[in-house]
Design an enzyme around this catalytic site. Sequence first.
Site, mmCIF file in Angstrom:
data_model
loop_
_atom_site.group_PDB
_atom_site.id
_atom_site.type_symbol
_atom_site.label_atom_id
_atom_site.label_comp_id
_atom_site.label_asym_id
_atom_site.label_seq_id
_atom_site.Cartn_x
_atom_site.Cartn_y
_atom_site.Cartn_z
ATOM 1 N N ASN A 251 -1.651 -2.154 9.290
ATOM 2 C CA ASN A 251 -1.657 -1.062 8.318
ATOM 3 C C ASN A 251 -1.307 0.254 9.007
ATOM 4 O O ASN A 251 -0.543 1.064 8.486
ATOM 5 C CB ASN A 251 -3.025 -0.943 7.649
ATOM 6 C CG ASN A 251 -3.354 -2.140 6.791
ATOM 7 O OD1 ASN A 251 -2.469 -2.843 6.311
ATOM 8 N ND2 ASN A 251 -4.639 -2.400 6.595
ATOM 9 N N LYS B 45 -2.234 0.294 -4.186
ATOM 10 C CA LYS B 45 -2.016 0.832 -2.841
ATOM 11 C C LYS B 45 -0.538 1.093 -2.622
ATOM 12 O O LYS B 45 0.310 0.322 -3.081
ATOM 13 C CB LYS B 45 -2.495 -0.164 -1.780
ATOM 14 C CG LYS B 45 -3.970 -0.504 -1.832
ATOM 15 C CD LYS B 45 -4.307 -1.520 -0.748
ATOM 16 C CE LYS B 45 -5.764 -1.913 -0.763
ATOM 17 N NZ LYS B 45 -6.089 -2.913 0.295
ATOM 18 N N ASP B 46 -0.226 2.129 -1.850
ATOM 19 C CA ASP B 46 1.184 2.422 -1.580
ATOM 20 C C ASP B 46 1.867 1.248 -0.888
ATOM 21 O O ASP B 46 2.964 0.831 -1.276
ATOM 22 C CB ASP B 46 1.336 3.715 -0.770
ATOM 23 C CG ASP B 46 0.442 3.785 0.464
ATOM 24 O OD1 ASP B 46 0.021 2.730 0.975
ATOM 25 O OD2 ASP B 46 0.163 4.909 0.926
ATOM 26 N N ARG B 47 1.224 0.665 0.124
ATOM 27 C CA ARG B 47 1.855 -0.434 0.853
ATOM 28 C C ARG B 47 2.014 -1.677 -0.004
ATOM 29 O O ARG B 47 2.936 -2.465 0.202
ATOM 30 C CB ARG B 47 1.074 -0.747 2.121
ATOM 31 C CG ARG B 47 -0.420 -1.010 1.934
ATOM 32 C CD ARG B 47 -1.121 -1.023 3.300
ATOM 33 N NE ARG B 47 -2.556 -1.293 3.221
ATOM 34 C CZ ARG B 47 -3.500 -0.368 3.125
ATOM 35 N NH1 ARG B 47 -3.151 0.914 3.055
ATOM 36 N NH2 ARG B 47 -4.774 -0.693 3.102
ATOM 37 N N THR C 77 -3.361 -6.055 5.244
ATOM 38 C CA THR C 77 -2.638 -5.844 3.990
ATOM 39 C C THR C 77 -1.151 -5.605 4.185
ATOM 40 O O THR C 77 -0.314 -6.245 3.538
ATOM 41 C CB THR C 77 -3.268 -4.665 3.225
ATOM 42 O OG1 THR C 77 -4.616 -5.010 2.892
ATOM 43 C CG2 THR C 77 -2.497 -4.353 1.959
#
Length: 558
Positions: free
Chosen positions: A109, A170-172, A88
Amino acid sequence: MAQVPLRSPLPHGASAALLLTLGLLSACASPPATPAKPKLLVFMVVDGLPMRQVLGYRDQLQPDGFRRFLDQGAWFANAHYGHAHTVTAAGHATMLTGAYPQRSGIISNEWVDPKTRGQVYNTMDADYQYIGNPTAPLAGTSPRMLLAETVGDVLRSADPAAKVIGISGKDRGAILPAGHKGTAYMYMGESGQFASSTYYMQSHPAWVQRFNAAKPADAFFGKSWSPVLPEAAYARSVPDGQPWQSNAGNGNRLPAVLGAGMDGPGPRFYGNILPSPYGDELTLAFARAAIEGEALGADASPDILSVSLSSHDYVNHAFGPESRLSHDHVLQLDRHLQAFFQYLDAKLGKGNYMAMLTADHGFADTPEWARTQGRDTARLPGAQLLAFANAGLGKTFGDGPWVTQLSAMGLLFDEALIAARGLRPADVYAEAKRVMLQMPDVAAAYTPDELAGQEPGAPLLEQMRKSWHPERAAPVQVIMKEGRLFGSRPVGSSHGTPYAYDTHVPILAWGPAWVGRGEVAQRVEVADIAPTLAGILGLRVPAQAQGKPLPLPLQRQP
């Protein structure tokens, strides 16, 4: 001297016709006018969506969801990631920088720092905290780890009035596309809110406060995730309730009721929203609030809205892309996209925005199901790889352990032990490669000298080079054979390999004035997106970009 008689004037109608003809010829001879920049670039990511799923359900899609791109836009049938470790964060870092992990620094990640041996998360930054929500250790709060600039960074440097906003479950998925100069908002699984961090601001704007105060996540409590089509429509997919499908969270059968067995909304319920169609619905509701609250696309400065929809990744991890649950989730998402595009049409006007959609990686089929189809597949725990490596190295160099940890796709060594035994690290690395190649499940292994080299290599080496950052990645990189699912998951599926099932993703674009219309069959890469969007926005290409502009159908049309 005799006068030359004047020509008789043409009749009025003939003169008008001639002028019209001349005007048309003049227009045809002139180059077409360059369209104005889109007022809003809507950049969309469907986390964990292989291209084969988009095309596999094409006959069941709505007319204005994914099919807006396939029927009315430009789409690339052979789009891939060029790097090996397809996860991701690496994917989200590549999209709008055009830089592979070897330049972006986002190699996975999470990974282990080769020097300190501390755990690293791709968007961690202990100097900043979530606004109004608890911040766990290693939580993603800033883009500090990203070593490349994005298209949005270039845009805001050129035009500070432009807005760049990233939104994701998601933060990313929010932070990396938003870049260093944008603003990121991410879903908080404990509260059901969307929050930013103190890297971007000290307090939320009023529109975010209003959105969270309305508690929109609570509206999904007790709602049922039911199939959108009759049972016969899913005959091409694997039925629910298989032993290799995760039964945690919302269970592994449809219909599934969110919050079943719970007294009311709470952290467990809010976490279970993401692995359902309602996670994407909630994310798109926040995207609408951002468009309204920030007046995106409303002035002369072009804006960028990045929306990464996380739910499909959770669904595919739990059940596999071959499952009916994943099949239905694509159809549910398709309906949410259609509603969102129709909102954009009404809010901004079709000629004022363009949309592009991709994915951060593809997905392998679940090994247990793939074996029923006659394929050679297996689950490969990391502990098995470590044990094999140390057993082989022990035969050559004596008792270890020599390999202490796995980091992303690599082996980390006990460098102090290597020095104490008077060995050269390069010799140990070379022997580790030899040992790894003896493991039946390993396809390739590479040493630092090979990874840092410039001479052309085999396809797997070239892909691994693009994933390897010399200061962040482990020295010896290992690639499993095709069909191997590396990791500790006992059920469901995953990704992370250089094979087509993980690299082949959609690149879909809509905006007739800027991209044209039609299918493009030639191979392209996700790294090509950033140079393409920079050109459409009239910007320089991000400095670390390695891609090239996409061959848009518009360039082939008269």
